[in-house]
Scaffold this motif. Structure first.
Motif, mmCIF file in Angstrom:
data_model
loop_
_atom_site.group_PDB
_atom_site.id
_atom_site.type_symbol
_atom_site.label_atom_id
_atom_site.label_comp_id
_atom_site.label_asym_id
_atom_site.label_seq_id
_atom_site.Cartn_x
_atom_site.Cartn_y
_atom_site.Cartn_z
ATOM 1 N N LYS A 123 82.605 40.475 110.858
ATOM 2 C CA LYS A 123 82.336 40.516 109.424
ATOM 3 C C LYS A 123 80.843 40.375 109.153
ATOM 4 N N ILE A 124 80.385 41.115 108.144
ATOM 5 C CA ILE A 124 79.010 40.995 107.682
ATOM 6 C C ILE A 124 79.024 40.817 106.177
ATOM 7 N N THR A 125 77.926 40.311 105.641
ATOM 8 C CA THR A 125 77.875 40.078 104.198
ATOM 9 C C THR A 125 77.742 41.405 103.461
ATOM 10 N N LYS A 126 78.101 41.360 102.210
ATOM 11 C CA LYS A 126 77.999 42.545 101.361
ATOM 12 C C LYS A 126 76.544 43.002 101.255
ATOM 13 N N LYS A 127 75.633 42.042 101.153
ATOM 14 C CA LYS A 127 74.210 42.362 101.048
ATOM 15 C C LYS A 127 73.715 43.055 102.312
ATOM 16 N N LYS B 86 72.266 46.889 102.840
ATOM 17 C CA LYS B 86 70.970 47.139 103.472
ATOM 18 C C LYS B 86 71.118 48.074 104.673
ATOM 19 N N LEU B 87 72.184 47.907 105.438
ATOM 20 C CA LEU B 87 72.413 48.794 106.569
ATOM 21 C C LEU B 87 72.699 50.222 106.104
ATOM 22 N N LEU B 88 73.444 50.363 105.008
ATOM 23 C CA LEU B 88 73.671 51.693 104.451
ATOM 24 C C LEU B 88 72.361 52.320 103.989
ATOM 25 N N GLU C 140 74.812 55.716 95.327
ATOM 26 C CA GLU C 140 75.919 56.099 96.196
ATOM 27 C C GLU C 140 76.555 54.858 96.829
ATOM 28 N N ILE C 141 75.737 53.902 97.228
ATOM 29 C CA ILE C 141 76.249 52.658 97.814
ATOM 30 C C ILE C 141 77.081 51.901 96.790
#
Length: 92
Positions: free
Chosen positions: A47-51, A55-57, A66-67
């Protein structure tokens, strides 16, 4: 993940048609693909945070608008597997 499993199956099928030496090599490749798949699964499900997900997107040049559409009504957990699906669907 699916591609490694397909490679594993293909190599196993090839191994059945080759001589003993090539059969051993093909079997070792198939075992290696299986181990890689087993080891990657926990990493992809982490799991990763929404933030961090956003940022990865962005690092894949996906625009913020789009995100926001992607995460608006998302019920899935944010993990690397989900990120991988989105990036591959966009062709990045």
């Amino acid at each position: 993940m699916e591609s490694l499993e397909k490679i594993q199956i293909g190599v196993q099928l090839m191994a059945e048609g080759f001589g003993d030496i090539l059969k051993d090599i093909a079997n070792n490749i198939a075992k290696t693909c299986k181990k890689i798949t087993e080891n990657l699964n926990p990493i992809l499900k982490k799991k990763i945070t929404k933030k961090k997900f956003c940022k990865l997107l962005q690092s894949y040049n996906i625009q913020r608008n789009e995100i926001n559409k992607i995460i608006k009504d998302n019920k899935r957990p944010y993990n690397y597997s989900f990120l991988y699906e989105i990036v591959n669907a966009r062709g990045n």
